[in-house]
Design a protein around this motif. Structure first.
Motif, PDB file in Angstrom:
ATOM      1  N   ALA A 156      -7.888  60.566  61.427  1.00  0.00           N
ATOM      2  CA  ALA A 156      -7.034  60.296  60.263  1.00  0.00           C
ATOM      3  C   ALA A 156      -6.214  61.539  59.898  1.00  0.00           C
ATOM      4  N   VAL A 195      -5.888  57.008  56.241  1.00  0.00           N
ATOM      5  CA  VAL A 195      -4.511  57.491  56.189  1.00  0.00           C
ATOM      6  C   VAL A 195      -3.745  56.852  55.037  1.00  0.00           C
ATOM      7  N   GLN A 214      -6.802  54.278  59.955  1.00  0.00           N
ATOM      8  CA  GLN A 214      -5.610  53.866  59.225  1.00  0.00           C
ATOM      9  C   GLN A 214      -5.925  53.643  57.747  1.00  0.00           C
ATOM     10  N   ARG A 215      -7.134  53.156  57.473  1.00  0.00           N
ATOM     11  CA  ARG A 215      -7.526  52.949  56.074  1.00  0.00           C
ATOM     12  C   ARG A 215      -7.576  54.288  55.325  1.00  0.00           C
ATOM     13  N   VAL A 231      -2.298  47.290  65.171  1.00  0.00           N
ATOM     14  CA  VAL A 231      -3.274  48.362  65.061  1.00  0.00           C
ATOM     15  C   VAL A 231      -4.545  47.913  65.743  1.00  0.00           C
ATOM     16  N   GLN A 239      -8.793  51.688  65.584  1.00  0.00           N
ATOM     17  CA  GLN A 239      -7.951  52.568  64.780  1.00  0.00           C
ATOM     18  C   GLN A 239      -7.967  52.185  63.303  1.00  0.00           C
ATOM     19  N   ARG A 240      -8.472  50.983  62.986  1.00  0.00           N
ATOM     20  CA  ARG A 240      -8.379  50.493  61.615  1.00  0.00           C
ATOM     21  C   ARG A 240      -9.082  51.398  60.595  1.00  0.00           C
ATOM     22  N   LEU A 297      -3.436  62.038  62.392  1.00  0.00           N
ATOM     23  CA  LEU A 297      -2.309  61.132  62.152  1.00  0.00           C
ATOM     24  C   LEU A 297      -1.425  61.640  61.015  1.00  0.00           C
TER      25      LEU A 297
END
Length: 306
Positions: free
Chosen positions: A53, A15, A12-13, A4, A8-9, A56
């Motif tokens: 987010a 998500v 992703q958190r 990742v 993008q982190r 995604l």
């Protein structure tokens, strides 16, 4: 597992947390998920990150965009049975109109065609012409059916203002429920549909109580439906844009954020720069109420001068 990227982190958190809430049942099928604004507040991330987010999650199939409601947890749908084929004697004008309205509500008026309706009803295209002369008549019948399904109250409210509020709040509800409707109605070349004509008749009757001149009544009777229809067309454009681009308004604003900031840095638009630019579909409900109330206030003030 693919690595990742650092940029993008944060997304992703968000998500991972929303995915957990869906898995745990905190967010159930059909529930509205946090908006981009709420994600920004709750997670301390940028608007673009919040938008990413949600994108995604949509790509994963966990959430879907529902016009007028925003992003909601996806409901697992069962495959609908194929439409039964109808014999010519089972086909009715009412069935054709009902299917046409359902298609227009779901996919837009551009998705309505005689051939397409025939396929959905399981009949030949020619069999439809025994009940409907063609596309023009079908559209008139659709307008008629929508207005007839939710008519004005049989008993008039007391007072001109309450009567006008009833008429134009009902029109707004019809436009919001059927986004295609505003595009089929014209102020200068209105369809001669009795159920719709009654809205104009009652408008003139209400305005007659104010002591306005005939020209003033005529102008007001055009301005009121134009106000409501104009906002309805804006709402319909947003529904169409979401359907075609699969991008919500907040996603669009997030994508345009850097360009907007560049324009505002020029100093040429200080007032625009001070206002939060994101316009949501829900905001139009407030704008409608504000516009209708202020216009009626103006009519009341004009009447007092008589």
């Amino acid at each position: 597992m693919a690595a990742v990227r650092d940029d993008q982190r944060p997304a992703q958190r968000v998500v991972l947390e929303l995915r957990r809430r869906i898995a745990d049942g905190v967010l159930r099928p059909g529930d509205r998920v946090p908006s981009t604004r709420q994600i920004v507040r709750d997670f301390g991330v940028a608007m673009a990150t919040a938008s990413r987010a949600l994108t995604l999650l949509r790509e994963e199939g966990l959430i879907v965009t529902r016009p007028g409601s925003g992003s909601v947890v996806r409901v697992q749908e069962t495959r609908a049975p194929a439409a039964p084929r109808l014999s010519p004697r089972d086909l009715t004008r009412a069935k054709i109109i009902a299917v046409a309205i359902a298609v227009a509500d779901r996919e837009g008026i551009e998705a309505v065609s005689m051939r397409g309706l025939a396929g959905r009803l399981g009949v030949s295209a020619m069999s439809l012409y025994h009940h409907v002369a063609g596309r023009d008549e079908l559209e008139l019948l659709m307008i008629n059916a929508v207005f007839r399904a939710q008519p004005l109250a049989a008993v008039l409210p007391e007072g001109w203002r309450a009567q006008l509020e009833e008429i134009y709040r009902l029109q707004w509800r019809l436009y919001r429920r059927h986004p295609w409707l505003a595009g089929l109605l014209s102020l200068t070349r209105p369809p001669f549909v009795p159920e719709a004509m009654m809205h104009s008749e009652r408008t003139f009757a209400a305005l007659a109580q104010l002591g306005l001149s005939p020209d003033e009544r005529k102008r007001a009777a055009l301005a009121l439906p134009a106000l409501v229809r104009g906002l309805a067309l804006t709402a319909a454009d947003e529904v169409r844009a979401e359907r075609e681009t699969r991008m919500r308004t907040t996603d669009w604003w997030a994508a345009m954020e850097s360009e907007a900031r560049m324009k505002f840095r020029s100093g040429s638009f200080p007032h625009l720069a001070s206002v939060e630019q994101t316009v949501l579909a829900e905001d139009l409900e407030v704008v409608f109420e504000h516009s209708l109330m202020r216009y009626l206030d103006g009519l009341a003030g004009l009447a007092e001068q008589k």
